[in-house]
Design an enzyme around this catalytic site. Structure first.
Site, mmCIF file in Angstrom:
data_model
loop_
_atom_site.group_PDB
_atom_site.id
_atom_site.type_symbol
_atom_site.label_atom_id
_atom_site.label_comp_id
_atom_site.label_asym_id
_atom_site.label_seq_id
_atom_site.Cartn_x
_atom_site.Cartn_y
_atom_site.Cartn_z
ATOM 1 N N TYR A 14 0.847 -1.281 0.191
ATOM 2 C CA TYR A 14 0.006 0.039 -0.106
ATOM 3 C C TYR A 14 0.620 1.182 0.136
ATOM 4 O O TYR A 14 1.470 1.466 0.958
ATOM 5 C CB TYR A 14 -1.017 -0.136 1.125
ATOM 6 C CG TYR A 14 -2.023 -1.154 1.223
ATOM 7 C CD1 TYR A 14 -2.147 -1.932 0.300
ATOM 8 C CD2 TYR A 14 -2.811 -1.249 2.413
ATOM 9 C CE1 TYR A 14 -3.264 -2.979 0.125
ATOM 10 C CE2 TYR A 14 -3.924 -2.192 2.547
ATOM 11 C CZ TYR A 14 -4.147 -3.046 1.224
ATOM 12 O OH TYR A 14 -4.802 -4.001 1.542
ATOM 13 N N SER A 15 0.868 2.128 -1.033
ATOM 14 C CA SER A 15 1.613 3.234 -1.218
ATOM 15 C C SER A 15 3.119 3.016 -0.987
ATOM 16 O O SER A 15 3.933 3.991 -0.341
ATOM 17 C CB SER A 15 0.918 4.349 -0.318
ATOM 18 O OG SER A 15 -0.105 4.789 -0.786
#
Length: 345
Positions: free
Chosen positions: A62-63
């Site tokens: 995630y990111s």
């Protein structure tokens, strides 16, 4: 906030968890989800804790690790009040050990997650995908090493097929390794594939479902409706191709039913969709996400009340799709049903 046991692990989790996919906001996909920074994240965590939502889920992918970093900053100083759940296994780079669940990757990924989260242990460490290149015995051995070292409390998987999960559980039993306590799965009123094989497996083997994308990849927000264009600011413009598909007519049929029940209950479409999931077998926790305080408070309104049996039956009917082979005989023929009745109808 109701607490449920996560499978047969003994770990109690809140029926609603918070998904930190909106934290960090790096890259095309996750930037479209949200760009929550540490200050904003801390406010969302405050609201969650006040409501009894104590489990927070993220992943290294995630990111590019930024979600774990922001979450770690948001829970700093109150680690003993929260359960931290993260995942690994998807590609984090182009190197030979930047993807998969080999021993090298798992140990390094765990150490990286601990550093980014600012903690000395992870409450639920999950494999984000099945790695066919690594024997399940080797994966379980590496995870056992992390558990024995005190760096991981419980293990789980995400997005496994039935045979992949069952093979892993059988190997854990055979070799005396910790069994997976959780299966993080996609499940919604417009995505009920979980019910055909994975739900009966979970019920039989004592694996708790942790549900991701309970609003059907943003389609059950109440803003996507029959005969209307997709709202201008919907993230589906940028992210629809990344998520689970759904036929337009199937979606509209479900939304029509949700609208009717919203009129009867005074609840919102998302609240009804999430509440329906909380009544389903094997579901331990449903992950809710939010880009802001308003969305979070809206989703928190999914608990504290229950759909009536009639309302549940109407949602079941509106969201029903034909069972795939080899499951459809059990639903169509009385003789098959007597021999092996389905877990859900």
């Amino acid at each position: 906030m109701e607490q449920r046991q996560l499978g047969t692990s003994g770990l109690n989790v809140p029926v609603l968890s918070f998904g930190a996919g909106t934290f960090g906001g790096r890259g095309e996909l996750f930037g479209a989800w949200g760009t929550t920074d540490a200050r904003e994240a801390r406010r969302l965590v405050d609201i969650c804790l006040d409501a009894g939502v104590t489990m927070f889920d993220t992943a290294d992918v995630y990111s590019g690790g930024a979600s774990e970093e922001v979450l770690g900053q948001a829970v700093k100083g109150r680690r003993d009040q929260v359960l931290l759940s993260t995942k690994t296994g998807l590609p984090m780079g182009d190197g030979p050990d930047d993807a998969g669940t080999s021993r090298t990757r798992l140990i390094r990924a765990c150490e990286d997650a601990l550093r980014r989260l600012g903690t000395d242990h992870i409450d639920l460490f999950q494999l984000h995908a099945f790695d066919a290149a690594t024997p399940v015995e080797d994966v379980l051995d590496a995870l056992d090493h992390l558990v024995q070292a005190g760096k991981v409390r419980h293990t789980g998987v995400s997005n496994f097929s039935g045979w992949q999960l069952m093979k892993s559980l059988a190997a854990a039993d055979q070799h005396g390794r910790p069994r997976y306590a959780a299966h993080q799965v996609y499940y919604s009123l417009v995505g009920r594939d979980y019910e055909w094989e994975l739900m009966p497996l979970a019920a039989d083997q004592g694996v708790g479902a942790v549900v991701w994308s309970p609003l059907g990849w943003g389609r059950l927000t109440g803003k996507v409706r029959r005969g209307q264009p997709l709202p201008e600011h919907s993230r589906l413009h940028r992210t629809a191709d990344y998520g689970p598909p759904v036929a337009d007519e199937d979606l509209y049929r479900v939304v029509d039913a949700l609208d009717e029940i919203a009129q009867e209950t005074g609840k919102s479409v998302p609240q009804i969709a999430i509440n329906w999931l909380l009544q389903r077998p094997t579901v331990s926790s449903v992950i809710i996400g939010a880009r802001n305080e308003e969305q979070l408070r809206q989703n928190l309104g999914s608990v504290g009340w229950t759909l009536t049996p009639d309302q549940t039956a109407r949602l079941d009917a509106a969201s029903a799709v034909p069972a795939p082979y080899p499951y459809y005989p059990y639903y169509r023929q009385e003789g098959f049903a007597r021999l092996s009745p389905p877990l859900v109808k």
